[in-house]
Design a protein around this motif. Structure first.
Motif, short mmCIF file in Angstrom:
data_model
loop_
_atom_site.label_atom_id
_atom_site.label_comp_id
_atom_site.label_asym_id
_atom_site.label_seq_id
_atom_site.Cartn_x
_atom_site.Cartn_y
_atom_site.Cartn_z
N ARG A 1 0.25 -11.97 52.57
CA ARG A 1 -0.04 -13.36 52.92
C ARG A 1 -0.32 -13.43 54.42
N SER B 1 -1.38 -19.72 44.43
CA SER B 1 -1.94 -18.49 45.00
C SER B 1 -3.18 -18.01 44.26
N TYR C 1 -5.62 -19.09 48.25
CA TYR C 1 -4.82 -19.65 49.34
C TYR C 1 -3.55 -20.22 48.73
N GLU C 2 -2.42 -20.02 49.42
CA GLU C 2 -1.15 -20.50 48.90
C GLU C 2 -0.52 -21.46 49.91
N SER D 1 6.76 -22.50 47.94
CA SER D 1 5.39 -22.39 47.47
C SER D 1 5.12 -23.42 46.37
N TYR E 1 2.68 -23.69 51.19
CA TYR E 1 4.14 -23.81 51.20
C TYR E 1 4.49 -25.16 51.80
N TYR F 1 -1.46 -20.00 53.59
CA TYR F 1 -1.62 -18.56 53.74
C TYR F 1 -2.80 -18.07 52.91
N ARG F 2 -3.59 -17.18 53.48
CA ARG F 2 -4.63 -16.52 52.71
C ARG F 2 -3.97 -15.44 51.86
N VAL F 3 -4.36 -15.35 50.59
CA VAL F 3 -3.75 -14.41 49.65
C VAL F 3 -4.61 -13.16 49.53
#
Length: 386
Positions: free
Chosen positions: A273, A237, A241-242, A233, A244, A266-268
């Motif tokens: 996630r 976040s 959105y996070e 990551s 990686y 990924y949507r947090v």
């Protein structure tokens, strides 16, 4: 005999017709690949013709025809579940089995089995009721597969090649070279047609990239498992959105490979996630590199993040924030500049299209303005997530 004919042959014929009907249905779901759709129609016609022939003739050539036609269909299906075909366009990437195509293949196997028994033991009989019941069940199965596949050219489902269909899907006029980007919903057929300045080859490559991403990215849906693959990551976040990043994938020579995405988004939602996008990164290229510009033309939104500030973290680089109006970063962080170009491919619905450059409802196309900064040309709403 059932009605004077070998019951197994009749059953195989009905199964062949059912498989042909499913292939004809599937052809309508692949209209973005004209050659593939036409070949599906031809295969559907052959399966239906062989099946109908089995209902009117018991000559030795009939079961052989049923077996041959369906062996081709099942063989192609089996191969494309594990590997891609160089031709026609649309089969270049292996696809996971889904209910529609698996049912079609199962009916093909049933057709082969029934015809094979009729060929080896032409005197074998089945009660008329048994034959009719089995044939009816095959027909019901085919109809169920059609209903399950309606509206889903690629039946993708959350966690198992299915994709959440959030957001609205607006109508747009394709005949006038409609505006791009368009609202994107993976539950509907892929459509990148009618965009001014886009060649047929660019349209095909963009479509293939969307399809391969939809098919292969769900393998990374479990955020807890991707660390073992080298993903780390970047600590963003708090934006909702996070990202990686996999530095190993960035350093290799793969280009737009859905099996080896350089970054995952990924949507947090609290501790949860949800995988929403791949972010492909082109190592060592400039944003105007011909290989990037020509790949999907105006369809694809290559962009760079030139205002991010980074600091060292325990598991790799972390985003510390963005530069201020004077171009300065927060303490103990640096801005390395534009970096490698990247492009998103979304596997969830997005108002700004499958290649939306930024996360969030109001974010969109990475266009270059007079000041060299990115501008949002997708929506008038600039209050969405970035």
């Amino acid at each position: 005999m059932a009605g004077g004919r070998n019951g197994f042959l009749l059953l195989g014929g009905v199964a062949s017709v059912g498989a042909g009907a499913l292939h004809l249905f599937a052809a309508g779901l692949h209209t973005e690949h004209a050659t593939l759709a036409r070949l599906m129609v031809v295969l559907a016609a052959a399966q239906c013709a062989a099946g109908l022939l089995a209902s009117v003739s018991a000559r030795k050539a009939v079961p052989l025809t049923v077996i041959g036609v369906n062996l081709v269909a099942v063989g192609i299906w089996g191969y494309t579940r594990f590997a891609g075909l160089p031709w026609p366009d649309g089969l270049g990437t292996a696809e996971a089995p889904q209910f529609l195509d698996s049912t079609c293949a199962a009916l093909g196997v049933l057709a082969i089995a029934g015809a094979a028994v009729a060929l080896v033991r032409p005197g074998t009989t089945l009660p008329a009721v048994t034959t009719a019941t089995a044939a009816g069940l095959a027909g019901v199965l085919a109809v169920a597969a059609m209903l399950g596949g309606a509206g889903h050219v690629h039946s993708h489902g959350e966690g198992d090649h299915t994709h959440a269909a959030g957001g609205e899907h607006s109508d747009h006029d394709h005949g006038t070279g409609a505006a791009w980007p368009r609202p994107w919903d993976p539950a509907t057929p892929i459509d990148v047609s009618g965009v001014p300045g886009v060649t047929a080859a660019q349209e095909q490559r963009a479509t293939a990239l969307i399809r391969s991403t939809l098919d292969q990215l769900p393998a990374f849906a479990d955020v807890d498992s991707i660390g073992a693959l080298g993903f780390r990551s970047i600590g963003d976040s708090a934006t909702g959105y996070e990202h990686y990043i996999n530095t190993g994938y960035i350093r290799d020579d793969r280009f737009l490979d859905a099996a080896y995405p350089e970054s995952l988004v990924y949507r947090v939602d609290g501790a949860d996630r949800t995988l929403v996008s791949a972010m492909y990164i082109a190592k060592g290229k400039k944003i105007d590199d011909p290989e990037l510009v020509d790949y999907g033309g105006p369809l694809m939104q290559w962009h760079v993040h030139d205002n991010l500030c980074w600091r060292a973290g325990d598991n790799g680089p972390q985003v510390a924030g963005v530069t201020d109006a004077q171009g300065n970063c927060p303490p103990n962080s640096v801005n390395p500049g534009a970096g490698n170009p990247m492009v998103h491919v979304w596997i969830t619905a997005h108002q700004c299209g499958p290649f939306a450059a930024l996360e969030g409802h109001g974010a969109g196309q990475a266009a270059t303005g007079a000041d060299g900064r990115r501008t949002d040309t997708c929506s008038h709403d600039h209050g969405g997530h970035r």
